[in-house]
Design a protein around this motif. Sequence first.
Motif, PDB file in Angstrom:
ATOM      1  N   LEU A 169      50.833  19.081  51.549  1.00 52.84           N
ATOM      2  CA  LEU A 169      50.516  20.610  52.015  1.00 52.84           C
ATOM      3  C   LEU A 169      49.997  20.392  53.272  1.00 52.84           C
ATOM      4  N   ASP A 170      49.047  19.751  53.235  1.00 55.97           N
ATOM      5  CA  ASP A 170      48.244  19.416  54.553  1.00 55.97           C
ATOM      6  C   ASP A 170      49.706  19.448  55.750  1.00 55.97           C
ATOM      7  N   GLU A 171      50.798  18.362  55.818  1.00 56.31           N
ATOM      8  CA  GLU A 171      51.700  18.317  56.813  1.00 56.31           C
ATOM      9  C   GLU A 171      51.818  20.335  56.453  1.00 56.31           C
ATOM     10  N   PHE A 172      52.134  20.776  55.553  1.00 52.67           N
ATOM     11  CA  PHE A 172      53.550  22.138  56.014  1.00 52.67           C
ATOM     12  C   PHE A 172      52.034  22.795  56.498  1.00 52.67           C
ATOM     13  N   GLY A 173      51.079  22.612  55.983  1.00 49.22           N
ATOM     14  CA  GLY A 173      49.900  23.380  56.976  1.00 49.22           C
ATOM     15  C   GLY A 173      49.843  25.011  55.858  1.00 49.22           C
ATOM     16  N   ILE A 174      50.015  24.359  54.556  1.00 49.84           N
ATOM     17  CA  ILE A 174      49.108  25.000  53.310  1.00 49.84           C
ATOM     18  C   ILE A 174      48.173  25.125  53.184  1.00 49.84           C
ATOM     19  N   ASN A 175      46.978  25.891  53.258  1.00 46.79           N
ATOM     20  CA  ASN A 175      46.003  26.263  52.961  1.00 46.79           C
ATOM     21  C   ASN A 175      46.106  25.448  51.564  1.00 46.79           C
ATOM     22  N   SER A 176      44.546  25.308  51.014  1.00 44.58           N
ATOM     23  CA  SER A 176      44.416  25.200  49.562  1.00 44.58           C
ATOM     24  C   SER A 176      43.629  24.362  49.800  1.00 44.58           C
ATOM     25  N   ALA A 226      52.256  28.580  49.293  1.00 45.82           N
ATOM     26  CA  ALA A 226      52.904  27.791  49.359  1.00 45.82           C
ATOM     27  C   ALA A 226      55.238  27.086  49.433  1.00 45.82           C
ATOM     28  N   ILE A 227      55.337  28.151  48.449  1.00 49.72           N
ATOM     29  CA  ILE A 227      56.433  28.322  48.372  1.00 49.72           C
ATOM     30  C   ILE A 227      57.153  29.115  49.206  1.00 49.72           C
ATOM     31  N   SER A 228      56.433  29.423  49.656  1.00 54.07           N
ATOM     32  CA  SER A 228      57.161  30.330  51.194  1.00 54.07           C
ATOM     33  C   SER A 228      57.088  29.550  52.603  1.00 54.07           C
ATOM     34  N   THR A 229      56.178  28.853  52.497  1.00 52.88           N
ATOM     35  CA  THR A 229      55.691  28.011  53.407  1.00 52.88           C
ATOM     36  C   THR A 229      57.493  26.716  53.185  1.00 52.88           C
ATOM     37  N   ILE A 230      57.174  26.272  52.622  1.00 52.99           N
ATOM     38  CA  ILE A 230      57.913  25.239  51.837  1.00 52.99           C
ATOM     39  C   ILE A 230      59.709  25.891  52.580  1.00 52.99           C
ATOM     40  N   CYS A 231      59.458  26.927  52.572  1.00 51.38           N
ATOM     41  CA  CYS A 231      60.774  27.748  52.057  1.00 51.38           C
ATOM     42  C   CYS A 231      61.431  27.909  53.957  1.00 51.38           C
ATOM     43  N   SER A 232      60.128  28.212  54.549  1.00 57.46           N
ATOM     44  CA  SER A 232      60.441  28.438  56.022  1.00 57.46           C
ATOM     45  C   SER A 232      60.220  27.578  56.783  1.00 57.46           C
ATOM     46  N   LYS A 233      59.450  26.206  56.412  1.00 56.48           N
ATOM     47  CA  LYS A 233      59.437  24.876  57.827  1.00 56.48           C
ATOM     48  C   LYS A 233      61.042  24.280  57.173  1.00 56.48           C
ATOM     49  N   ALA A 234      61.174  24.175  55.918  1.00 56.06           N
ATOM     50  CA  ALA A 234      62.574  23.829  55.829  1.00 56.06           C
ATOM     51  C   ALA A 234      63.913  24.232  56.740  1.00 56.06           C
ATOM     52  N   VAL A 235      63.854  25.851  56.966  1.00 56.68           N
ATOM     53  CA  VAL A 235      65.126  26.319  57.597  1.00 56.68           C
ATOM     54  C   VAL A 235      64.741  26.427  59.169  1.00 56.68           C
ATOM     55  N   LYS A 236      63.510  25.924  59.931  1.00 57.36           N
ATOM     56  CA  LYS A 236      63.233  26.310  60.418  1.00 57.36           C
ATOM     57  C   LYS A 236      63.607  24.678  61.814  1.00 57.36           C
ATOM     58  N   ALA A 237      63.494  23.456  60.430  1.00 61.31           N
ATOM     59  CA  ALA A 237      63.891  22.573  60.457  1.00 61.31           C
ATOM     60  C   ALA A 237      64.960  22.337  60.875  1.00 61.31           C
ATOM     61  N   GLY A 238      66.197  23.030  60.293  1.00 62.39           N
ATOM     62  CA  GLY A 238      67.956  22.937  60.527  1.00 62.39           C
ATOM     63  C   GLY A 238      68.072  22.756  59.371  1.00 62.39           C
ATOM     64  N   VAL A 239      67.834  22.780  58.278  1.00 64.82           N
ATOM     65  CA  VAL A 239      68.060  23.363  56.521  1.00 64.82           C
ATOM     66  C   VAL A 239      68.873  23.902  56.818  1.00 64.82           C
ATOM     67  N   LYS A 240      70.334  23.989  55.801  1.00 66.72           N
ATOM     68  CA  LYS A 240      70.960  24.869  55.371  1.00 66.72           C
ATOM     69  C   LYS A 240      71.102  25.804  54.453  1.00 66.72           C
ATOM     70  N   ILE A 241      70.843  26.727  54.253  1.00 65.85           N
ATOM     71  CA  ILE A 241      70.810  26.824  52.250  1.00 65.85           C
ATOM     72  C   ILE A 241      70.922  28.114  52.644  1.00 65.85           C
ATOM     73  N   PHE A 242      72.278  27.840  51.041  1.00 61.14           N
ATOM     74  CA  PHE A 242      73.468  28.638  50.940  1.00 61.14           C
ATOM     75  C   PHE A 242      72.581  29.113  49.525  1.00 61.14           C
ATOM     76  N   ASN A 243      72.173  30.139  49.205  1.00 57.03           N
ATOM     77  CA  ASN A 243      72.631  31.035  48.019  1.00 57.03           C
ATOM     78  C   ASN A 243      73.008  31.568  47.588  1.00 57.03           C
ATOM     79  N   CYS A 244      73.039  32.065  45.975  1.00 61.03           N
ATOM     80  CA  CYS A 244      73.834  32.684  45.372  1.00 61.03           C
ATOM     81  C   CYS A 244      74.632  32.171  45.273  1.00 61.03           C
ATOM     82  N   ILE A 245      74.913  30.300  45.213  1.00 62.89           N
ATOM     83  CA  ILE A 245      76.387  29.644  45.535  1.00 62.89           C
ATOM     84  C   ILE A 245      75.813  28.120  44.141  1.00 62.89           C
TER      85      ILE A 245
END
Length: 275
Positions: free
Chosen positions: A84-91, A106-125
């Motif tokens: 959580l600390d690595e992601f910058g999520i408060n606890s 927690a989850i919105s930060t993980i999603c955001s960090k993943a996308v900003k790191a370059g992960v391509k997410i294809f939803n509804c598939i």
Amino acid sequence: MKLKDEKITKAIIERYMNKFIDNLDQDVIIAGAGPAGLTTAYYLAKNGFKVSIFERKLSIGGGMWGGGMMFNEIVVGEDGKKILDEFGINSDKYDEGYYTSDSVEAISTICSKAVKAGVKIFNCISVEDVMIDKQGVCGVVINWSSVEIANLHVDPLSIRSKYVVEATGHPLEVLKILEKKVDGNLFTKTGKIMGEKSMNADIGERTVVENTKEIFNNVYVVGMAANAAFGTNRMGPIFGGMLLSGKKLADILIKRLKGEISHNQKKIEGIINVE
Ligand code: 48F
């Protein structure tokens, strides 16, 4: 300037198609954008690897949004807190070895960090099958979730990758396909899916990390799916294990993609029956 409706349409279609075409051949494809799949993807992308996630639902984040029974707080232990600390999520410390965090943060930060790191997410598939060759699994077969939900007779498309990650959580959708369609055993004690056991947070949190590993040639299992595959306990709304499992898998895959660990390829008779 006057906005043109058809230009908006063209921009969306063109940009999406370019993104899609650029992701037809991947280092790693992950089925399921829950906390475990997203964490795996984040660390892979951060290390420069090409990774995409296919998620059945419109929203990504899997079961983390609702905390426990929709009380939207999650619990993590000492090691989970470090992630959580690595992601910058408060606890906040609740007691020795227990930390809580707002599940939405927690989850919105993980999603955001993943996308900003370059992960391509294809939803509804949805991932509805795997692609196979003599060495094992070499990609996934996908279709719009709406096609699946409406039960339409529409053929899917295939995407290639070096490795596929089963991150669909409790239902183990990728492994169920493998068990049903591909000759050859899974790398479990019985060669089959062993099935999730009832709740025990202490055992579940520990074993989910141990069970994060290759389960079929080129297929790795992460998060809740790992315990369901190898026959250990669920752990409920304590989420540190999901994050630690994701990080462990990223470390394994990074080593494998760099050629630092040898292939654990098992010869699978009858994986493809035609020469
Ligand atoms: O269920 P999920 O959150 O799995 P996880 O990352 O985390 C488990 C925890 O949420 C919790 C727990 C531990 O505390 O027990 O349940 O292991 O996320 C799995 C995601 O996979 C999607 C599904 O919609 C969800 O968002 N999914 C399931 N089947 C498919 C899929 C499929 N065939 N294709 C694409 N996505």
